[in-house]
Design an enzyme around this catalytic site. Structure first.
Site, PDB file in Angstrom:
ATOM      1  N   CYS A  30      39.677  31.573  30.940  1.00  0.00           N
ATOM      2  CA  CYS A  30      39.815  32.438  32.269  1.00  0.00           C
ATOM      3  C   CYS A  30      38.912  32.012  33.288  1.00  0.00           C
ATOM      4  O   CYS A  30      38.442  32.455  34.068  1.00  0.00           O
ATOM      5  CB  CYS A  30      39.742  33.919  32.011  1.00  0.00           C
ATOM      6  SG  CYS A  30      38.354  34.393  31.427  1.00  0.00           S
ATOM      7  N   CYS A  58      40.509  49.144  50.681  1.00  0.00           N
ATOM      8  CA  CYS A  58      40.294  48.133  49.306  1.00  0.00           C
ATOM      9  C   CYS A  58      40.476  46.742  49.680  1.00  0.00           C
ATOM     10  O   CYS A  58      41.513  46.328  50.157  1.00  0.00           O
ATOM     11  CB  CYS A  58      41.329  48.592  48.394  1.00  0.00           C
ATOM     12  SG  CYS A  58      41.065  47.725  46.647  1.00  0.00           S
ATOM     13  N   CYS A  86      50.215  45.568  51.342  1.00  0.00           N
ATOM     14  CA  CYS A  86      49.455  46.612  50.854  1.00  0.00           C
ATOM     15  C   CYS A  86      48.663  47.467  51.880  1.00  0.00           C
ATOM     16  O   CYS A  86      47.919  47.005  52.596  1.00  0.00           O
ATOM     17  CB  CYS A  86      48.275  45.852  49.969  1.00  0.00           C
ATOM     18  SG  CYS A  86      47.371  47.328  49.115  1.00  0.00           S
TER      19      CYS A  86
END
Length: 374
Positions: A333, A11, A3
């Site tokens: 989660c 980011c 990325c």
């Protein structure tokens, strides 16, 4: 996954991106085993891995910059927009919408909301993509000031993005750190995005759906397999959302009821049940309040819970412990709150567990656990 945004430190949301993916999966499984204490008799199924990129079915894009040069992505600590249109987490069917949406901001003169000064109109753009490549686009605005301009230029946007099924405006007048407000204005004839899984689901603008479609399919398949082994005649699906678990567990010889606070999600679940000719009932109510109003002796054979990160809480866990329910399917989660809830239900022992990597390159994951009374 490589990325450029991460490498350039533009980011850092994918906090584990520098770790090899196999190492990520091993670390996540070890973490949940440690948090749960790896109780005796608990059988672990193999981890469900995700695609390493292009797996997100939803883009929650904060809007910054200017009308002429908007940014779609996140805001930095100072409230300045950071453009993430090239983020590799999004599939091409979703990413192709970003540039036309940025151009639409200028065409419709949608002034990006400036957090430091609390001025402007457009706060977020939320885009979802179905397994068929169809889109739902939502503009989160401070007011209806720009609604007429959005309507005027909407034909252009639909021409640029012909797979779009739903476009809506969500109103969030308050200055607070939330994604959307309560009021939704649908601008297209179609108000539902079909999500064609093993059982077709329908997604409305304010409905929750798992962010990783591939892994969500495996989650529902595993839940159905374990439920079929338990062979319940009655099932409750609490926090049911658009009915994913309920509709996958429904059988002609099984009474299934889904409970969800969101009216929009319940409406979508009912439509899915009708479309698929599935016998399931859906109730719009707070899950805990609905359960506490039922005597424990009238509990179903199996209860599915898929709560937010805070877990099901003491009241619901205590009710389940006192009930006649033989099995609980708990989709979590957050292993910390799961462990807390399990401690409040000692008669319901975890017998099967499976980690599903819903959120690659982060510390988060989904854990499905089957509890049996014993």
């Amino acid at each position: 996954m490589q990325c450029a945004l991460f490498d350039a430190e533009v980011c850092r949301s994918c906090t584990w991106l520098s770790r090899p993916y196999g190492e990520q999966l091993a670390a996540k499984e070890q973490h949940v085993r440690t948090v749960l204490g790896d109780p005796p008799g608990l059988a672990w199924a193999p981890v469900v891995a995700s695609a390493e990129q292009g797996f997100r079915n939803k883009a929650k894009l904060a809007v910054g910059g200017t009308v002429q040069q908007p940014t779609l992505g996140i805001l930095d600590p100072g409230g300045v927009g950071v453009d993430l249109r090239t983020c590799p987490l999004y599939p091409a069917t979703l990413a192709r919408s970003f540039d036309p949406l940025a151009e639409f901001v200028g065409r419709a003169s949608l002034t990006p909301y400036d957090v430091p000064t609390r001025r402007g109109e457009l706060k977020n753009v939320v885009v979802s993509v179905s397994p068929d490549g169809e889109l739902m686009v939502r503009f989160v605005l401070r007011s209806q000031e720009s609604l007429a301009r959005i309507r005027k230029h909407l034909p252009w946007l639909l021409g640029e993005l012909p797979t779009t099924r739903v476009v809506s405006v969500n109103l969030l007048p308050e200055h607070k750190a939330v994604l959307e407000g309560e009021h939704e204005i649908v601008l297209t004839e179609q108000a539902v995005l079909p999500m064609r899984l093993d059982v077709p689901l329908r997604l409305r603008p304010q409905s929750f759906f798992q962010t990783n479609t591939q892994v969500a399919v495996e989650l529902y398949r595993q839940a159905r397999a374990w439920a079929d082994d338990a062979a319940p005649s009655s099932v409750w699906d609490l926090y049911c959302g658009v009915g994913g678990f309920a509709l996958h567990l429904a059988r002609t010889d099984r009474e299934v009821t889904g409970v969800e606070l969101s009216d929009e999600a319940v409406a979508a679940a009912r439509e899915s049940a009708a479309e698929a000719a599935v016998d399931a009932t859906f109730v719009a109510a707070d899950a805990t309040a609905h359960v506490l109003a039922t005597p424990p002796g009238e509990a179903p054979d199996l209860v599915v819970v898929n709560p937010p990160r805070r877990g099901i809480g003491t009241e619901l866990a205590t009710w389940l412990e006192a009930s006649r329910t033989r099995h609980v399917l708990y989709s979590s989660c957050n292993p910390t709150t799961l462990a807390r809830d399990l401690a409040a239900m000692p008669s319901l022992r975890p017998v099967r567990a499976r980690l599903l990597d819903m959120f690659p390159h982060t510390a988060h994951s989904e854990l499905l656990t089957l509890l049996a009374r014993g």
